[in-house]
Scaffold this motif. Structure first.
Motif, PDB file in Angstrom:
ATOM      1  N   PHE A  77      -7.988 -19.697  16.688  1.00  0.00           N
ATOM      2  CA  PHE A  77      -7.529 -18.303  16.464  1.00  0.00           C
ATOM      3  C   PHE A  77      -7.315 -17.562  17.866  1.00  0.00           C
ATOM      4  N   LYS A  78      -8.541 -17.850  18.747  1.00  0.00           N
ATOM      5  CA  LYS A  78      -8.294 -16.957  19.990  1.00  0.00           C
ATOM      6  C   LYS A  78      -7.311 -17.603  20.916  1.00  0.00           C
ATOM      7  N   LYS A  79      -7.116 -18.884  20.684  1.00  0.00           N
ATOM      8  CA  LYS A  79      -6.208 -19.739  21.747  1.00  0.00           C
ATOM      9  C   LYS A  79      -4.524 -19.186  21.351  1.00  0.00           C
ATOM     10  N   LEU A  80      -4.403 -19.137  19.942  1.00  0.00           N
ATOM     11  CA  LEU A  80      -3.163 -18.742  19.309  1.00  0.00           C
ATOM     12  C   LEU A  80      -2.730 -17.400  19.398  1.00  0.00           C
ATOM     13  N   ILE A  81      -3.619 -16.692  19.465  1.00  0.00           N
ATOM     14  CA  ILE A  81      -3.420 -15.376  19.704  1.00  0.00           C
ATOM     15  C   ILE A  81      -3.170 -14.977  21.225  1.00  0.00           C
ATOM     16  N   LYS A  82      -3.882 -15.527  22.008  1.00  0.00           N
ATOM     17  CA  LYS A  82      -3.727 -15.633  23.625  1.00  0.00           C
ATOM     18  C   LYS A  82      -2.254 -16.198  23.952  1.00  0.00           C
ATOM     19  N   ALA A  83      -2.120 -17.265  23.216  1.00  0.00           N
ATOM     20  CA  ALA A  83      -0.511 -17.720  23.432  1.00  0.00           C
ATOM     21  C   ALA A  83       0.671 -16.782  22.901  1.00  0.00           C
ATOM     22  N   GLU A  84       0.017 -15.868  22.049  1.00  0.00           N
ATOM     23  CA  GLU A  84       1.205 -15.151  21.476  1.00  0.00           C
ATOM     24  C   GLU A  84       1.954 -15.930  20.465  1.00  0.00           C
ATOM     25  N   ILE A  85       1.469 -16.791  19.616  1.00  0.00           N
ATOM     26  CA  ILE A  85       1.961 -17.528  18.649  1.00  0.00           C
ATOM     27  C   ILE A  85       1.462 -16.718  17.394  1.00  0.00           C
ATOM     28  N   ILE A  86       0.476 -16.050  17.189  1.00  0.00           N
ATOM     29  CA  ILE A  86       0.072 -15.296  15.980  1.00  0.00           C
ATOM     30  C   ILE A  86      -0.332 -13.955  16.556  1.00  0.00           C
ATOM     31  N   ILE A  87      -0.526 -12.984  15.783  1.00  0.00           N
ATOM     32  CA  ILE A  87      -1.291 -11.676  15.964  1.00  0.00           C
ATOM     33  C   ILE A  87      -1.796 -11.359  14.864  1.00  0.00           C
ATOM     34  N   LYS A  88      -3.273 -10.867  15.074  1.00  0.00           N
ATOM     35  CA  LYS A  88      -3.901 -10.302  13.645  1.00  0.00           C
ATOM     36  C   LYS A  88      -3.239  -8.910  13.309  1.00  0.00           C
ATOM     37  N   VAL A  89      -2.914  -8.830  12.297  1.00  0.00           N
ATOM     38  CA  VAL A  89      -2.429  -7.409  11.894  1.00  0.00           C
ATOM     39  C   VAL A  89      -3.237  -6.790  10.823  1.00  0.00           C
ATOM     40  N   LYS A  90      -4.036  -7.372  10.137  1.00  0.00           N
ATOM     41  CA  LYS A  90      -4.902  -6.483   9.143  1.00  0.00           C
ATOM     42  C   LYS A  90      -6.078  -7.247   8.738  1.00  0.00           C
ATOM     43  N   THR A  91      -7.236  -6.582   8.291  1.00  0.00           N
ATOM     44  CA  THR A  91      -8.445  -7.218   7.717  1.00  0.00           C
ATOM     45  C   THR A  91      -8.876  -6.476   6.649  1.00  0.00           C
ATOM     46  N   LYS A  92      -8.754  -7.223   5.389  1.00  0.00           N
ATOM     47  CA  LYS A  92      -9.036  -6.490   4.210  1.00  0.00           C
ATOM     48  C   LYS A  92     -10.454  -7.087   3.889  1.00  0.00           C
ATOM     49  N   TYR A  93     -11.158  -6.001   3.292  1.00  0.00           N
ATOM     50  CA  TYR A  93     -12.615  -6.348   2.927  1.00  0.00           C
ATOM     51  C   TYR A  93     -12.613  -6.397   1.505  1.00  0.00           C
ATOM     52  N   MET A  94     -12.753  -7.453   0.773  1.00  0.00           N
ATOM     53  CA  MET A  94     -12.705  -7.381  -0.762  1.00  0.00           C
ATOM     54  C   MET A  94     -13.890  -7.158  -1.391  1.00  0.00           C
ATOM     55  N   ASP A  95     -14.067  -7.487  -2.586  1.00  0.00           N
ATOM     56  CA  ASP A  95     -15.057  -7.275  -3.487  1.00  0.00           C
ATOM     57  C   ASP A  95     -16.358  -8.352  -3.146  1.00  0.00           C
ATOM     58  N   MET A  96     -17.647  -7.785  -3.441  1.00  0.00           N
ATOM     59  CA  MET A  96     -18.622  -9.081  -3.225  1.00  0.00           C
ATOM     60  C   MET A  96     -18.535 -10.129  -4.243  1.00  0.00           C
ATOM     61  N   ILE A  97     -18.689 -11.314  -3.759  1.00  0.00           N
ATOM     62  CA  ILE A  97     -18.598 -12.333  -4.364  1.00  0.00           C
ATOM     63  C   ILE A  97     -19.862 -13.433  -4.231  1.00  0.00           C
ATOM     64  N   GLU A  98     -20.334 -13.887  -5.373  1.00  0.00           N
ATOM     65  CA  GLU A  98     -21.468 -14.806  -5.173  1.00  0.00           C
ATOM     66  C   GLU A  98     -21.007 -16.013  -4.471  1.00  0.00           C
ATOM     67  N   THR A  99     -21.784 -16.670  -3.702  1.00  0.00           N
ATOM     68  CA  THR A  99     -21.546 -18.039  -3.054  1.00  0.00           C
ATOM     69  C   THR A  99     -22.975 -18.578  -3.036  1.00  0.00           C
ATOM     70  N   THR A 100     -22.994 -19.918  -2.912  1.00  0.00           N
ATOM     71  CA  THR A 100     -23.938 -20.885  -2.767  1.00  0.00           C
ATOM     72  C   THR A 100     -24.291 -21.370  -1.268  1.00  0.00           C
ATOM     73  N   THR A 101     -25.067 -21.379  -0.682  1.00  0.00           N
ATOM     74  CA  THR A 101     -25.239 -21.904   0.420  1.00  0.00           C
ATOM     75  C   THR A 101     -25.340 -23.611   0.422  1.00  0.00           C
ATOM     76  N   ASP A 102     -25.351 -24.088   1.639  1.00  0.00           N
ATOM     77  CA  ASP A 102     -25.611 -25.482   1.713  1.00  0.00           C
ATOM     78  C   ASP A 102     -26.838 -26.368   1.050  1.00  0.00           C
TER      79      ASP A 102
END
Length: 148
Positions: A77-102
């Motif tokens: 992601f850092k390299k694609l942003i640096k190369a101006e192939i992509i730009i991060k435009v938004k970050t959305k924080y969603m509801d809490m979810i339950e996950t299982t670790t390894d």
């Protein structure tokens, strides 16, 4: 966001990708096969606004199984942003979810969705008539990010 079934590419974009001829992006920073895999993953998520939504890197590894480590995804992601192939435009924080670790431990965590705008000089959706507006939008966002 709605995924689409096709996107177009440009000759200019393909020349830049195969040459990696960005003045600020040479030598050790050339795109690797992992970076291209990440780019293709993003393109599989593209919508008609040239945006791609992705979850946290951990979820990309677990759910989508793209064959990359979290570290490689982060670097990509850092390299694609640096190369101006992509730009991060938004970050959305969603509801809490339950996950299982390894290890089988259950934990609650907030799901994060990041939205990236894909440079229409490389790939675009929505037809040629929208291409000029998408290029201007990308340049406007890039200009704001560079001026910070």
């Amino acid at each position: 966001m709605k995924n689409i079934n096709w996107f177009a590419t440009t000759i200019e974009g393909m020349e830049n990708l195969y040459k990696c001829n960005y003045s600020k992006f040479k030598g050790e920073n050339n795109l690797t096969s992992s970076d291209y895999r990440l780019l293709f993953y993003l393109l599989s998520k593209i919508d008609d606004n040239n945006m791609a939504e992705v979850e946290k890197y951990e979820n990309i590894v677990k759910k989508d199984k793209i064959g990359l480590s979290i570290r490689k995804i982060s670097e990509g992601f850092k390299k694609l942003i640096k190369a101006e192939i992509i730009i991060k435009v938004k970050t959305k924080y969603m509801d809490m979810i339950e996950t299982t670790t390894d290890t089988g431990e259950i934990k609650n965590e907030r799901n994060v969705i990041k939205t990236y705008f894909i440079n229409p000089r490389y790939f675009y959706t929505g037809g040629k008539e929208n291409l000029i507006n998408k290029k201007k939008y990308f340049d406007d966002i890039l200009g704001k990010k560079l001026s910070k």
